[in-house]
Motif scaffolding. Structure first.
Motif, mmCIF file in Angstrom:
data_model
loop_
_atom_site.group_PDB
_atom_site.id
_atom_site.type_symbol
_atom_site.label_atom_id
_atom_site.label_comp_id
_atom_site.label_asym_id
_atom_site.label_seq_id
_atom_site.Cartn_x
_atom_site.Cartn_y
_atom_site.Cartn_z
ATOM 1 N N PHE A 1 8.388 -7.310 13.248
ATOM 2 C CA PHE A 1 7.640 -7.764 12.081
ATOM 3 C C PHE A 1 8.021 -6.844 10.938
ATOM 4 O O PHE A 1 7.672 -5.666 10.942
ATOM 5 C CB PHE A 1 6.133 -7.714 12.351
ATOM 6 N N LEU A 2 8.784 -7.365 9.967
ATOM 7 C CA LEU A 2 9.328 -6.572 8.868
ATOM 8 C C LEU A 2 8.500 -6.790 7.603
ATOM 9 O O LEU A 2 8.645 -7.798 6.914
ATOM 10 C CB LEU A 2 10.795 -6.945 8.628
ATOM 11 N N ALA A 3 7.628 -5.847 7.290
ATOM 12 C CA ALA A 3 6.825 -5.901 6.070
ATOM 13 C C ALA A 3 7.679 -5.380 4.924
ATOM 14 O O ALA A 3 8.133 -4.239 4.961
ATOM 15 C CB ALA A 3 5.566 -5.059 6.232
ATOM 16 N N GLY A 4 7.923 -6.240 3.945
ATOM 17 C CA GLY A 4 8.782 -5.858 2.827
ATOM 18 C C GLY A 4 10.190 -6.393 2.981
ATOM 19 O O GLY A 4 11.157 -5.748 2.597
ATOM 20 N N ALA A 5 10.334 -7.588 3.503
ATOM 21 C CA ALA A 5 11.652 -8.148 3.821
ATOM 22 C C ALA A 5 12.464 -8.562 2.604
ATOM 23 O O ALA A 5 13.657 -8.814 2.731
ATOM 24 C CB ALA A 5 11.497 -9.344 4.764
ATOM 25 N N THR A 6 11.851 -8.650 1.418
ATOM 26 C CA THR A 6 12.599 -9.047 0.226
ATOM 27 C C THR A 6 12.831 -7.885 -0.735
ATOM 28 O O THR A 6 13.366 -8.081 -1.828
ATOM 29 C CB THR A 6 11.900 -10.209 -0.509
ATOM 30 N N GLY A 7 12.460 -6.688 -0.336
ATOM 31 C CA GLY A 7 12.675 -5.511 -1.173
ATOM 32 C C GLY A 7 14.116 -5.044 -1.126
ATOM 33 O O GLY A 7 14.962 -5.609 -0.422
ATOM 34 N N VAL A 8 14.399 -3.978 -1.838
ATOM 35 C CA VAL A 8 15.780 -3.499 -1.972
ATOM 36 C C VAL A 8 16.386 -3.104 -0.618
ATOM 37 O O VAL A 8 17.552 -3.390 -0.360
ATOM 38 C CB VAL A 8 15.882 -2.361 -3.017
ATOM 39 N N VAL B 1 2.312 -13.087 2.786
ATOM 40 C CA VAL B 1 1.063 -12.351 2.950
ATOM 41 C C VAL B 1 1.092 -11.114 2.055
ATOM 42 O O VAL B 1 2.159 -10.541 1.807
ATOM 43 C CB VAL B 1 0.827 -11.966 4.435
ATOM 44 N N ASP B 2 -0.074 -10.722 1.593
ATOM 45 C CA ASP B 2 -0.217 -9.508 0.789
ATOM 46 C C ASP B 2 -0.745 -8.407 1.704
ATOM 47 O O ASP B 2 -1.723 -8.614 2.425
ATOM 48 C CB ASP B 2 -1.201 -9.775 -0.352
ATOM 49 N N VAL B 3 -0.120 -7.250 1.673
ATOM 50 C CA VAL B 3 -0.527 -6.145 2.538
ATOM 51 C C VAL B 3 -1.972 -5.724 2.288
ATOM 52 O O VAL B 3 -2.619 -5.162 3.171
ATOM 53 C CB VAL B 3 0.434 -4.946 2.397
ATOM 54 N N TYR B 4 -2.500 -6.020 1.099
ATOM 55 C CA TYR B 4 -3.878 -5.642 0.793
ATOM 56 C C TYR B 4 -4.901 -6.644 1.310
ATOM 57 O O TYR B 4 -6.099 -6.372 1.252
ATOM 58 C CB TYR B 4 -4.053 -5.420 -0.704
ATOM 59 N N ASP B 5 -4.445 -7.764 1.830
ATOM 60 C CA ASP B 5 -5.327 -8.720 2.490
ATOM 61 C C ASP B 5 -5.278 -8.379 3.984
ATOM 62 O O ASP B 5 -4.511 -8.963 4.753
ATOM 63 C CB ASP B 5 -4.868 -10.154 2.225
ATOM 64 N N ALA B 6 -6.085 -7.405 4.372
ATOM 65 C CA ALA B 6 -6.016 -6.857 5.734
ATOM 66 C C ALA B 6 -6.233 -7.919 6.802
ATOM 67 O O ALA B 6 -5.550 -7.916 7.831
ATOM 68 C CB ALA B 6 -7.032 -5.728 5.890
ATOM 69 N N GLU B 7 -7.153 -8.824 6.568
ATOM 70 C CA GLU B 7 -7.439 -9.860 7.565
ATOM 71 C C GLU B 7 -6.242 -10.792 7.752
ATOM 72 O O GLU B 7 -5.846 -11.093 8.882
ATOM 73 C CB GLU B 7 -8.670 -10.658 7.137
ATOM 74 N N PRO C 1 4.673 -8.843 17.820
ATOM 75 C CA PRO C 1 5.891 -8.029 17.721
ATOM 76 C C PRO C 1 5.943 -6.893 18.738
ATOM 77 O O PRO C 1 4.918 -6.421 19.223
ATOM 78 C CB PRO C 1 5.795 -7.464 16.304
ATOM 79 N N ASP C 2 7.159 -6.475 19.002
ATOM 80 C CA ASP C 2 7.388 -5.235 19.747
ATOM 81 C C ASP C 2 7.377 -4.054 18.783
ATOM 82 O O ASP C 2 7.066 -2.932 19.164
ATOM 83 C CB ASP C 2 8.742 -5.282 20.458
ATOM 84 N N LEU C 3 7.757 -4.333 17.519
ATOM 85 C CA LEU C 3 7.864 -3.293 16.497
ATOM 86 C C LEU C 3 7.370 -3.846 15.169
ATOM 87 O O LEU C 3 7.753 -4.950 14.773
ATOM 88 C CB LEU C 3 9.326 -2.847 16.348
ATOM 89 N N VAL C 4 6.535 -3.073 14.492
ATOM 90 C CA VAL C 4 6.108 -3.393 13.137
ATOM 91 C C VAL C 4 6.809 -2.400 12.218
ATOM 92 O O VAL C 4 6.626 -1.190 12.351
ATOM 93 C CB VAL C 4 4.573 -3.305 12.981
ATOM 94 N N MET C 5 7.636 -2.925 11.311
ATOM 95 C CA MET C 5 8.427 -2.091 10.407
ATOM 96 C C MET C 5 7.876 -2.197 8.992
ATOM 97 O O MET C 5 7.819 -3.282 8.425
ATOM 98 C CB MET C 5 9.891 -2.514 10.448
#
Length: 194
Positions: free
Chosen positions: A4-11, A50-56, A67-71
């Motif tokens: 699970f890649l949080a920030g997949a469209t960043g630099v 999803v927005d990281v600030y929407d915890a739910e 996921p096996d890994l949260v990145m």
């Protein structure tokens, strides 16, 4: 591996996603903006808006993906580097509240490991947020990757080199992909001369 890649469209995330897919990983990538979902899908990932600030919502998305890994490759930096001081609070919030939400979502998903980006220097006046972020990831048994300042296409340093520590953004992504198997702790990813 399911990542699970949080920030997949960043630099860095946008360069890392196709490398992870090419290595055979099943990747769900996040973006806050629906119009960027296609970038993730074209790179071979499953888009999660999803927005990281929407915890739910974040927790639900991570748990559903199993996921096996949260990145965590999230930042909140302006396009114009002159605005960095004015946006320091927003980026500190990603490193504190955003990180707390990512870690909580990973815990809710079960045995998922955690991997998070950090920096290999101390920014003036913002070291507390970086230190909190790293300590939280390490306390969760995760991997902290301290990157040098990025240079190359799409970075603040497209035509010149930043001060040390530094690393070309494409090389940073290439060196990050195999780190999904890294043991818990801190890994520094900078140019060899650093």
């Amino acid at each position: 591996m399911r990542i699970f890649l949080a920030g997949a469209t960043g630099v860095i995330g946008s360069r890392l996603l196709p490398l992870l897919v090419a290595a055979g990983h099943d990747v769900a990538g996040t973006t806050r903006l629906r119009e960027r979902a296609g970038m993730i899908e074209r790179a071979g990932g499953s888009a999660v808006v999803v927005d990281v600030y929407d915890a739910e919502a974040l927790t639900s998305a991570v748990v559903d993906f199993r996921p096996d890994l949260v990145m965590h490759q999230l930042t909140d930096l302006p396009d114009d580097p002159a605005e960095i001081p004015a946006r320091a609070v927003a980026n500190a919030r990603i490193r504190t509240e955003g990180t707390a939400n990512v870690l909580a979502a990973a815990r809710a998903a079960g045995p998922a490991r955690v991997f998070a980006q950090s920096i290999a220097w101390t920014p003036p006046g913002r070291g507390d947020a970086v230190a909190w972020h790293e300590a939280a990831v390490l306390d969760a048994g995760g991997v902290v990757v301290r990157y040098g300042q990025f240079y190359g296409s799409g970075t603040y340093y497209e035509a010149e080199l930043p001060a040390h520590p530094r690393i070309h953004v494409d090389e940073a992504a290439r060196r990050t992909a195999p780190l999904v198997e890294a043991s818990p702790g801190i890994v520094v990813v900078t140019d060899p001369e650093d």
